[in-house]
Design a protein around this motif. Structure first.
Motif, PDB file in Angstrom:
ATOM      1  N   GLY A   1       0.803  -1.215   0.000  1.00  0.00           N
ATOM      2  CA  GLY A   1       0.000   0.000   0.000  1.00  0.00           C
ATOM      3  C   GLY A   1       0.838   1.268   0.000  1.00  0.00           C
ATOM      4  N   LYS A   2       2.162   1.110  -0.067  1.00  0.00           N
ATOM      5  CA  LYS A   2       3.060   2.263  -0.063  1.00  0.00           C
ATOM      6  C   LYS A   2       3.258   2.774  -1.482  1.00  0.00           C
ATOM      7  CE  LYS A   2       5.688   0.797   3.975  1.00  0.00           C
ATOM      8  NZ  LYS A   2       7.011   0.448   4.491  1.00  0.00           N
ATOM      9  N   SER A   3       3.387   4.089  -1.617  1.00  0.00           N
ATOM     10  CA  SER A   3       3.624   4.654  -2.942  1.00  0.00           C
ATOM     11  C   SER A   3       5.077   4.435  -3.352  1.00  0.00           C
ATOM     12  CB  SER A   3       3.269   6.136  -2.965  1.00  0.00           C
ATOM     13  OG  SER A   3       4.076   6.836  -2.066  1.00  0.00           O
ATOM     14  N   TYR A   4       5.295   4.344  -4.658  1.00  0.00           N
ATOM     15  CA  TYR A   4       6.648   4.181  -5.199  1.00  0.00           C
ATOM     16  C   TYR A   4       6.773   4.990  -6.471  1.00  0.00           C
ATOM     17  CZ  TYR A   4       4.495   0.920  -8.478  1.00  0.00           C
ATOM     18  OH  TYR A   4       3.698   0.356  -9.446  1.00  0.00           O
ATOM     19  N   GLU A   5       8.017   5.321  -6.800  1.00  0.00           N
ATOM     20  CA  GLU A   5       8.344   6.024  -8.032  1.00  0.00           C
ATOM     21  C   GLU A   5       9.802   5.741  -8.318  1.00  0.00           C
ATOM     22  OE1 GLU A   5       7.511  10.400  -9.924  1.00  0.00           O
ATOM     23  OE2 GLU A   5       7.868  10.279  -7.776  1.00  0.00           O
ATOM     24  N   PHE A   6      10.105   5.299  -9.551  1.00  0.00           N
ATOM     25  CA  PHE A   6      11.489   5.007  -9.881  1.00  0.00           C
ATOM     26  C   PHE A   6      11.746   5.196 -11.367  1.00  0.00           C
ATOM     27  CE2 PHE A   6       9.438   0.926 -10.601  1.00  0.00           C
ATOM     28  CZ  PHE A   6      10.026   0.484 -11.774  1.00  0.00           C
ATOM     29  N   ALA A   7      13.028   5.287 -11.692  1.00  0.00           N
ATOM     30  CA  ALA A   7      13.477   5.348 -13.089  1.00  0.00           C
ATOM     31  C   ALA A   7      14.735   4.504 -13.205  1.00  0.00           C
ATOM     32  CB  ALA A   7      13.761   6.786 -13.494  1.00  0.00           C
ATOM     33  N   SER A   8      14.815   3.725 -14.286  1.00  0.00           N
ATOM     34  CA  SER A   8      15.976   2.858 -14.518  1.00  0.00           C
ATOM     35  C   SER A   8      16.400   2.919 -15.976  1.00  0.00           C
ATOM     36  CB  SER A   8      15.649   1.398 -14.194  1.00  0.00           C
ATOM     37  OG  SER A   8      15.323   1.233 -12.851  1.00  0.00           O
ATOM     38  N   LEU A   9      17.701   2.813 -16.184  1.00  0.00           N
ATOM     39  CA  LEU A   9      18.264   2.709 -17.529  1.00  0.00           C
ATOM     40  C   LEU A   9      18.795   1.301 -17.696  1.00  0.00           C
ATOM     41  CD1 LEU A   9      20.179   6.045 -17.398  1.00  0.00           C
ATOM     42  CD2 LEU A   9      18.402   5.524 -19.032  1.00  0.00           C
ATOM     43  N   PHE A  10      18.521   0.696 -18.840  1.00  0.00           N
ATOM     44  CA  PHE A  10      19.041  -0.632 -19.143  1.00  0.00           C
ATOM     45  C   PHE A  10      20.322  -0.445 -19.944  1.00  0.00           C
ATOM     46  CE2 PHE A  10      14.475  -0.989 -18.654  1.00  0.00           C
ATOM     47  CZ  PHE A  10      14.427  -1.926 -17.632  1.00  0.00           C
TER      48      PHE A  10
END
Length: 120
Positions: A21-30
C-alpha cells in the motif's frame, strides 16, 4: 563522476504497491555490462560481449524522467553519477549531459570483420 553508458532502453514507474500500500516512483536505464568469464575447480566459462544484467541496471533520479523520455534508444548517454542517498552502497544517475542515438538500420561499417577469402 562523469561517465558514458551504452543504454538500450529506459523505464519509469509510479504507483502504489499491491501488498504494501506504499507509494513508489522510480526510473531505470538498461545499460550493457560486459559478460564476465569465471573459473572454479569444477568448471569455467568463455564469454565475449555484453549483457543486460537486471541487478546492474542504472538507477536514475526521478527528476530526469522527462529528459530521458525524449531520447531515442539505443544510444550512448553521457551522465554524472553519484552515491545514491537511499542506498550508500550503490550509485544513481543525477545529471545527463547529452546522448548520441544509434541508427540500427545503418551499419557503422559495411565491411564484415573476420571473414576469410577463398584460399585463405
Amino acid at each position: 563522476m562523469k561517465k558514458t553508458f551504452f543504454v538500450t532502453g529506459f523505464q519509469s514507474a509510479k504507483g502504489v504497491g499491491k501488498s504494501s500500500g506504499k507509494s513508489y516512483e522510480f526510473a531505470s536505464l538498461f545499460n550493457l555490462s560486459p559478460v564476465r568469464n569465471w573459473e572454479t575447480e569444477k568448471g569455467r566459462s568463455e564469454s565475449k560481449g555484453f549483457t543486460i544484467d537486471d541487478d546492474k541496471c542504472l538507477k536514475a533520479d526521478i527528476s530526469l524522467v522527462r529528459q530521458l523520455s525524449q531520447y531515442e534508444y539505443p544510444c550512448f548517454i553521457s551522465a554524472e553519477i553519484d552515491i545514491d542517498p537511499e542506498d550508500m552502497t550503490s550509485t544513481i544517475l543525477v545529471e545527463v549531459f547529452g546522448h548520441t542515438p544509434l541508427d540500427m538500420n545503418v551499419p557503422l561499417d559495411n565491411k564484415p570483420k573476420g571473414t576469410l577469402s577463398a584460399g585463405s
